[in-house]
Design a protein around this motif. Structure first.
Motif, PDB file in Angstrom:
ATOM      1  N   GLU A  56     -90.364 -48.613  40.796  1.00 16.07           N
ATOM      2  CA  GLU A  56     -89.407 -49.702  40.639  1.00 16.07           C
ATOM      3  C   GLU A  56     -89.022 -49.860  39.170  1.00 16.07           C
ATOM      4  O   GLU A  56     -89.826 -49.680  38.271  1.00 16.07           O
ATOM      5  N   TYR A  57     -87.741 -50.220  38.981  1.00 20.88           N
ATOM      6  CA  TYR A  57     -87.266 -50.500  37.637  1.00 20.88           C
ATOM      7  C   TYR A  57     -87.788 -51.876  37.216  1.00 20.88           C
ATOM      8  O   TYR A  57     -87.461 -52.884  37.824  1.00 20.88           O
ATOM      9  N   ARG A  58     -88.586 -51.859  36.177  1.00 23.29           N
ATOM     10  CA  ARG A  58     -89.293 -53.072  35.782  1.00 23.29           C
ATOM     11  C   ARG A  58     -88.533 -53.877  34.721  1.00 23.29           C
ATOM     12  O   ARG A  58     -88.593 -55.101  34.708  1.00 23.29           O
ATOM     13  N   TYR A  59     -87.836 -53.180  33.845  1.00 28.45           N
ATOM     14  CA  TYR A  59     -87.184 -53.851  32.726  1.00 28.45           C
ATOM     15  C   TYR A  59     -85.670 -53.718  32.824  1.00 28.45           C
ATOM     16  O   TYR A  59     -85.147 -52.653  33.160  1.00 28.45           O
ATOM     17  N   TRP A  60     -84.993 -54.830  32.509  1.00 28.54           N
ATOM     18  CA  TRP A  60     -83.541 -54.881  32.672  1.00 28.54           C
ATOM     19  C   TRP A  60     -82.893 -55.480  31.443  1.00 28.54           C
ATOM     20  O   TRP A  60     -83.460 -56.386  30.794  1.00 28.54           O
ATOM     21  N   GLY A  61     -81.687 -55.010  31.150  1.00 31.45           N
ATOM     22  CA  GLY A  61     -80.883 -55.630  30.117  1.00 31.45           C
ATOM     23  C   GLY A  61     -80.140 -56.825  30.669  1.00 31.45           C
ATOM     24  O   GLY A  61     -80.246 -57.152  31.852  1.00 31.45           O
ATOM     25  N   GLN A  62     -79.373 -57.446  29.804  1.00 34.84           N
ATOM     26  CA  GLN A  62     -78.669 -58.675  30.192  1.00 34.84           C
ATOM     27  C   GLN A  62     -77.361 -58.389  30.916  1.00 34.84           C
ATOM     28  O   GLN A  62     -76.789 -59.288  31.525  1.00 34.84           O
ATOM     29  N   CYS A  82     -78.395 -51.897  32.224  1.00 38.89           N
ATOM     30  CA  CYS A  82     -79.309 -50.838  31.848  1.00 38.89           C
ATOM     31  C   CYS A  82     -80.704 -51.254  32.316  1.00 38.89           C
ATOM     32  O   CYS A  82     -81.076 -52.433  32.214  1.00 38.89           O
ATOM     33  N   ALA A  83     -81.463 -50.310  32.839  1.00 42.28           N
ATOM     34  CA  ALA A  83     -82.806 -50.612  33.310  1.00 42.28           C
ATOM     35  C   ALA A  83     -83.710 -49.406  33.074  1.00 42.28           C
ATOM     36  O   ALA A  83     -83.226 -48.283  32.885  1.00 42.28           O
ATOM     37  N   LEU A 123     -70.600 -47.052  27.638  1.00 45.97           N
ATOM     38  CA  LEU A 123     -71.640 -48.071  27.526  1.00 45.97           C
ATOM     39  C   LEU A 123     -72.849 -47.487  26.809  1.00 45.97           C
ATOM     40  O   LEU A 123     -73.180 -46.317  26.990  1.00 45.97           O
ATOM     41  N   SER A 124     -73.501 -48.327  26.026  1.00 45.92           N
ATOM     42  CA  SER A 124     -74.716 -47.919  25.341  1.00 45.92           C
ATOM     43  C   SER A 124     -75.825 -48.922  25.617  1.00 45.92           C
ATOM     44  O   SER A 124     -75.568 -50.097  25.860  1.00 45.92           O
ATOM     45  N   CYS A 125     -77.037 -48.434  25.564  1.00 43.04           N
ATOM     46  CA  CYS A 125     -78.205 -49.290  25.778  1.00 43.04           C
ATOM     47  C   CYS A 125     -79.274 -48.865  24.781  1.00 43.04           C
ATOM     48  O   CYS A 125     -79.621 -47.679  24.703  1.00 43.04           O
ATOM     49  N   VAL A 126     -79.777 -49.833  24.040  1.00 49.42           N
ATOM     50  CA  VAL A 126     -80.837 -49.578  23.071  1.00 49.42           C
ATOM     51  C   VAL A 126     -82.128 -50.182  23.593  1.00 49.42           C
ATOM     52  O   VAL A 126     -82.144 -51.350  24.003  1.00 49.42           O
ATOM     53  N   ALA A 127     -83.187 -49.401  23.579  1.00 48.08           N
ATOM     54  CA  ALA A 127     -84.482 -49.853  24.056  1.00 48.08           C
ATOM     55  C   ALA A 127     -85.430 -50.081  22.890  1.00 48.08           C
ATOM     56  O   ALA A 127     -85.402 -49.348  21.899  1.00 48.08           O
ATOM     57  N   SER A 128     -86.290 -51.074  23.049  1.00 48.12           N
ATOM     58  CA  SER A 128     -87.311 -51.332  22.043  1.00 48.12           C
ATOM     59  C   SER A 128     -88.559 -51.866  22.729  1.00 48.12           C
ATOM     60  O   SER A 128     -88.481 -52.376  23.845  1.00 48.12           O
ATOM     61  N   GLY A 129     -89.691 -51.709  22.069  1.00 42.88           N
ATOM     62  CA  GLY A 129     -90.913 -52.285  22.579  1.00 42.88           C
ATOM     63  C   GLY A 129     -91.740 -51.383  23.468  1.00 42.88           C
ATOM     64  O   GLY A 129     -92.744 -51.826  24.015  1.00 42.88           O
ATOM     65  N   GLY A 130     -91.324 -50.155  23.661  1.00 43.66           N
ATOM     66  CA  GLY A 130     -92.086 -49.253  24.504  1.00 43.66           C
ATOM     67  C   GLY A 130     -91.971 -47.833  24.009  1.00 43.66           C
ATOM     68  O   GLY A 130     -91.276 -47.558  23.023  1.00 43.66           O
TER      69      GLY A 130
END
Length: 119
Positions: free
Chosen positions: A105-111, A96-97, A20-27
């Motif tokens: 706390e984990y604030r941001y989550w993927g779909q 992914c979070a 699994l891969s997760c790409v982050a953006s915006g931070g």
């Protein structure tokens, strides 16, 4: 605001592998602790793995220790979860979070991405 997008889920036979891969953006990626969670039907969400900005001493849930490996690439804003020797009980939606390193706390989550392991 951080956006997370997972990919790599699918159907695999027991004993097989998925990545699994997760790409982050915006931070600012380096400031965030990245985590992988999963939730199976009728069960509570559980943490699978987590990794700090440095990548050192990652955390693994007991059920995946020795089979899953979490890594991150800060230059590419990505985090990956290599899943080996998959079992039917690994079937779940994987998320992914991330949380800032000063937060709890984990604030941001993927779909989420579906992983199905057939027996």
């Amino acid at each position: 605001q951080v956006q997370l997008v997972e990919s790599g889920g699918g159907l695999v036979q027991a004993g097989g592998s998925l990545r699994l891969s997760c790409v982050a953006s915006g931070g600012t990626f380096r400031q965030y602790i990245m985590g992988w969670f999963r939730q199976a039907p009728g069960k509570q969400r559980e943490i699978v793995a987590a990794i700090s900005w440095s990548g050192g001493n990652p955390f693994y849930g007991d059920s995946v220790k020795g089979r899953f490996t979490v890594t991150r690439d800060n230059a590419k804003n990505t985090v990956a979860l290599q899943m080996n020797r998959l079992k039917p009980e690994d079937t779940a939606v994987y998320y992914c979070a991330c949380r800032h390193q000063i937060e709890t706390e984990y604030r941001y989550w993927g779909q989420g991405t579906q992983v199905t392991v057939s027996s």
